[in-house]
Motif scaffolding. Sequence first.
Motif, PDB file in Angstrom:
ATOM      1  N   LYS A   1      -9.726   0.408  -4.196  1.00 32.65           N
ATOM      2  CA  LYS A   1      -8.640  -0.054  -3.265  1.00 32.65           C
ATOM      3  C   LYS A   1      -7.673   1.058  -3.238  1.00 32.65           C
ATOM      4  O   LYS A   1      -6.721   0.757  -2.352  1.00 32.65           O
ATOM      5  CB  LYS A   1      -8.188  -1.384  -3.767  1.00 32.65           C
TER       6      LYS A   1
ATOM      7  N   ARG B   1      -1.263   4.129   0.826  1.00 35.69           N
ATOM      8  CA  ARG B   1      -0.619   5.164   1.868  1.00 35.69           C
ATOM      9  C   ARG B   1       0.420   5.813   1.479  1.00 35.69           C
ATOM     10  O   ARG B   1       0.839   5.613   0.284  1.00 35.69           O
ATOM     11  CB  ARG B   1      -0.399   4.491   3.224  1.00 35.69           C
TER      12      ARG B   1
ATOM     13  N   ALA C   1      -7.200   2.475  -0.041  1.00 39.91           N
ATOM     14  CA  ALA C   1      -6.441   1.896   0.835  1.00 39.91           C
ATOM     15  C   ALA C   1      -4.970   2.195   0.976  1.00 39.91           C
ATOM     16  O   ALA C   1      -4.148   1.546   1.853  1.00 39.91           O
ATOM     17  CB  ALA C   1      -6.628   0.222   0.798  1.00 39.91           C
TER      18      ALA C   1
ATOM     19  N   ASN D   1     -10.981   6.360   7.721  1.00 42.74           N
ATOM     20  CA  ASN D   1     -10.010   5.352   7.151  1.00 42.74           C
ATOM     21  C   ASN D   1      -9.533   5.444   5.695  1.00 42.74           C
ATOM     22  O   ASN D   1      -8.530   4.964   5.301  1.00 42.74           O
ATOM     23  CB  ASN D   1     -10.521   4.064   7.647  1.00 42.74           C
ATOM     24  N   HIS D   2     -10.197   6.216   5.238  1.00 41.92           N
ATOM     25  CA  HIS D   2     -10.204   6.508   3.579  1.00 41.92           C
ATOM     26  C   HIS D   2      -9.734   8.012   3.514  1.00 41.92           C
ATOM     27  O   HIS D   2     -10.038   8.751   4.397  1.00 41.92           O
ATOM     28  CB  HIS D   2     -11.360   6.073   2.793  1.00 41.92           C
TER      29      HIS D   2
ATOM     30  N   ARG E   1       0.861  -1.209  -0.068  1.00 45.90           N
ATOM     31  CA  ARG E   1      -0.022   0.026   0.156  1.00 45.90           C
ATOM     32  C   ARG E   1       0.985   1.344  -0.051  1.00 45.90           C
ATOM     33  O   ARG E   1       0.473   2.324  -0.579  1.00 45.90           O
ATOM     34  CB  ARG E   1      -0.905  -0.204   1.137  1.00 45.90           C
TER      35      ARG E   1
ATOM     36  N   THR F   1      -4.629   9.958   6.746  1.00 43.80           N
ATOM     37  CA  THR F   1      -5.923   9.951   6.125  1.00 43.80           C
ATOM     38  C   THR F   1      -6.594  11.338   6.118  1.00 43.80           C
ATOM     39  O   THR F   1      -7.365  11.923   5.519  1.00 43.80           O
ATOM     40  CB  THR F   1      -6.678   8.845   6.219  1.00 43.80           C
TER      41      THR F   1
END
Length: 366
Positions: free
Chosen positions: A306, A311, A309, A274-275, A21, A128
């Motif tokens: 996706k 980073r 997710a 979280n997104h 990620r 985030t």
Amino acid sequence: MATSPQHHRIGILGCGNIFDRYVTGMARYPELEIVRVADVDVARAERAAGAHGIPAWGNDDDLYADDSVDIVVNLTPPAHHATTIIRALDSGHHVYVEKPIATTVADARKVLAAAEASGRLLGSAPDTFLGSACQTARRALDDGLIGEPVGASAFIRHSRAERWHPDPRFLFQAGGGPVLDMGPYYVAALVNLLGPIRSVAGASRIGAPTRTVTAPDRAVDLIDVEVATHASAVLGFDSGVVGTTLMSFDVWDTNLPEMEIYGTEGTLSLPTPNHFDGDVRVKRHGDADWSVLPPVVELFGAVGTKEQARRGLGVRDLADAIEGGPHRATAAFAFHVLEVLSAIGGPGQVTPMESTCERPAGRFEK
């Protein structure tokens, strides 16, 4: 972001579940060049390097000794964060670490002291809150769109990891649980939106004492739960806002929102923190229905895919600070978030916060 970004050489410590990620997320920034990976399992580091065309690999000591690395991105398990951060700082590197900055407040204090002594910069996930959703909500609050903020709510439900993660033991052991696993995203978003928190009245418990794992290719069938899996708290902000939060691995189904801010003139509704991205909705008093606010910064990834997710925006934030720009995902910010989370999972009493932090500058600010 800086107008003419400098080149930064990145070394990644830890090649576990979140490694890909970060690699895909940082690929958005060609000035962040990944030059080395390291893992206690050197064979795994070699495989990770080969899969992504990264030229060097080895163990932790190899990375610490590599003077060509500017920034160490620390993706080790949370229980190892404090020791590995300190070693990376002491070896002369800037560091960006996955959340939480440490698993205890005492260890986090040692990390902050090491960062100050080293003269290097330390940044920490979650990042985030730097995405378009939290930044759009932040702009709306700063512009007074819902009047004076009065209250806030944040609710974490279980991700049902037992059904899809092949080895979710870490979620139910020290350093895990809903508070330290998912809580950082929510508390970081709240502090970014509303400023530091003055006091926490929290209570928590273990729900089901064992968890049955049914994920395909699972490494374990049954988990003994060692940490609280259900926690609630009332948060008292310096600004006077009163927040309510529930963080649970025992809530599988609910109609509760992800996060809302209540003001004297209306309500903001946010997607999961979280997104990075997603619809921020507003309903002012007298409005017939909710409306969606246009994003105030570019999207980090396609909503509903996706890409959310991935980073790496926090690593770019640290690089900006190295270049002389504002630092938003700072160690002091992460420490304050950790102290709040530690109190949320506490014994059911009002806990004054000893720490505070600056409310990060908005990314939309010039």
